[in-house]
Write a protein that holds these residues in place. Structure first.
Motif, short mmCIF file in Angstrom:
data_model
loop_
_atom_site.label_atom_id
_atom_site.label_comp_id
_atom_site.label_asym_id
_atom_site.label_seq_id
_atom_site.Cartn_x
_atom_site.Cartn_y
_atom_site.Cartn_z
N SER A 163 5.94 2.91 -4.66
CA SER A 163 5.29 2.45 -3.88
C SER A 163 5.60 2.39 -2.54
N GLN A 216 1.49 7.17 3.21
CA GLN A 216 1.52 6.73 1.69
C GLN A 216 1.56 7.02 0.64
N SER A 217 2.19 6.64 -0.30
CA SER A 217 1.78 7.69 -2.08
C SER A 217 3.01 6.48 -2.13
N TRP A 224 5.86 7.73 -5.57
CA TRP A 224 6.73 8.38 -5.42
C TRP A 224 7.36 8.11 -6.45
N ARG A 236 3.71 14.62 -1.26
CA ARG A 236 2.49 13.90 -0.81
C ARG A 236 2.04 13.05 -0.49
N MET A 237 2.08 12.80 0.89
CA MET A 237 1.59 11.02 0.98
C MET A 237 0.53 11.37 2.15
N ALA A 238 -0.38 10.48 1.96
CA ALA A 238 -1.74 10.34 3.08
C ALA A 238 -0.87 9.22 4.30
N THR A 292 -2.24 7.69 6.73
CA THR A 292 -3.20 6.71 6.89
C THR A 292 -3.81 6.15 8.42
N GLU A 328 -1.96 14.76 6.10
CA GLU A 328 -0.72 14.62 4.47
C GLU A 328 0.31 15.06 5.04
#
Length: 156
Positions: free
Chosen positions: A95, A110-111, A113, A121-123, A125, A137
């Motif tokens: 995480s 964050q995401s 992996w 692909r991370m959001a 935030t 993204e």
């Protein structure tokens, strides 16, 4: 007013209301514009902290630092940490939280992996400065290689 006139008026009003609701529900959503930021990532170091059971285990942490550039010129830097959340065979799930410093402000992402996969692909935030309230993204490709890149797509 007669009962017949009242009934007709009620029917006409109901039909107009239904048409109005139908029109509202069929109005297309407004198109949103996007801002895209492409960056080259120069890995500046990784530290692995072994916690809990000796060797790789849930709770271990990786801390990263990178130099960010565009067209060969450094324009920012980042820092991230990833905690091991699951071990399944050779797959290590982490995480991750990432903070990016750019000239117009900061972005956070964050995401989850799976360590070793070359794309995540991370959001997005949030952000500060010009990026305050940012969403979108971040696609990181060729992770932990000399060809690592970020493609940040911000919703505007």
């Amino acid at each position: 007013m007669s009962k017949k006139t009242l009934a007709i008026s009620g029917a006409v009003a109901s039909a107009l209301l239904a048409l109005g609701i139908s029109a509202v529900l069929t109005v297309p959503a407004q198109a949103t514009s996007e801002e895209v930021i492409n960056l080259d990532v120069g890995n500046n170091g990784v530290v692995h902290t072994d916690v809990g059971a000796h060797g790789l285990s849930v709770g271990d942490e990786y801390v990263y630092a990178d130099k960010l550039s565009r067209g060969g010129e450094q324009i920012g830097e980042d820092g991230s940490s990833c905690q091991v959340t699951e071990l399944r065979g050779s797959d290590v799930t982490t995480s991750c939280v990432l903070s990016i410093q750019l000239p117009k402000g900061q972005l956070t992402a964050q995401s989850l992996w799976v360590k070793g996969s070359d794309t995540v692909r991370m959001a997005i935030t949030g952000g500060t400065g010009a990026y305050r309230g940012a969403t979108g993204e971040l696609a990181a490709k060729n992770i932990q290689t000399p060809k690592e890149t970020y493609r940040i797509t911000l919703d505007r």
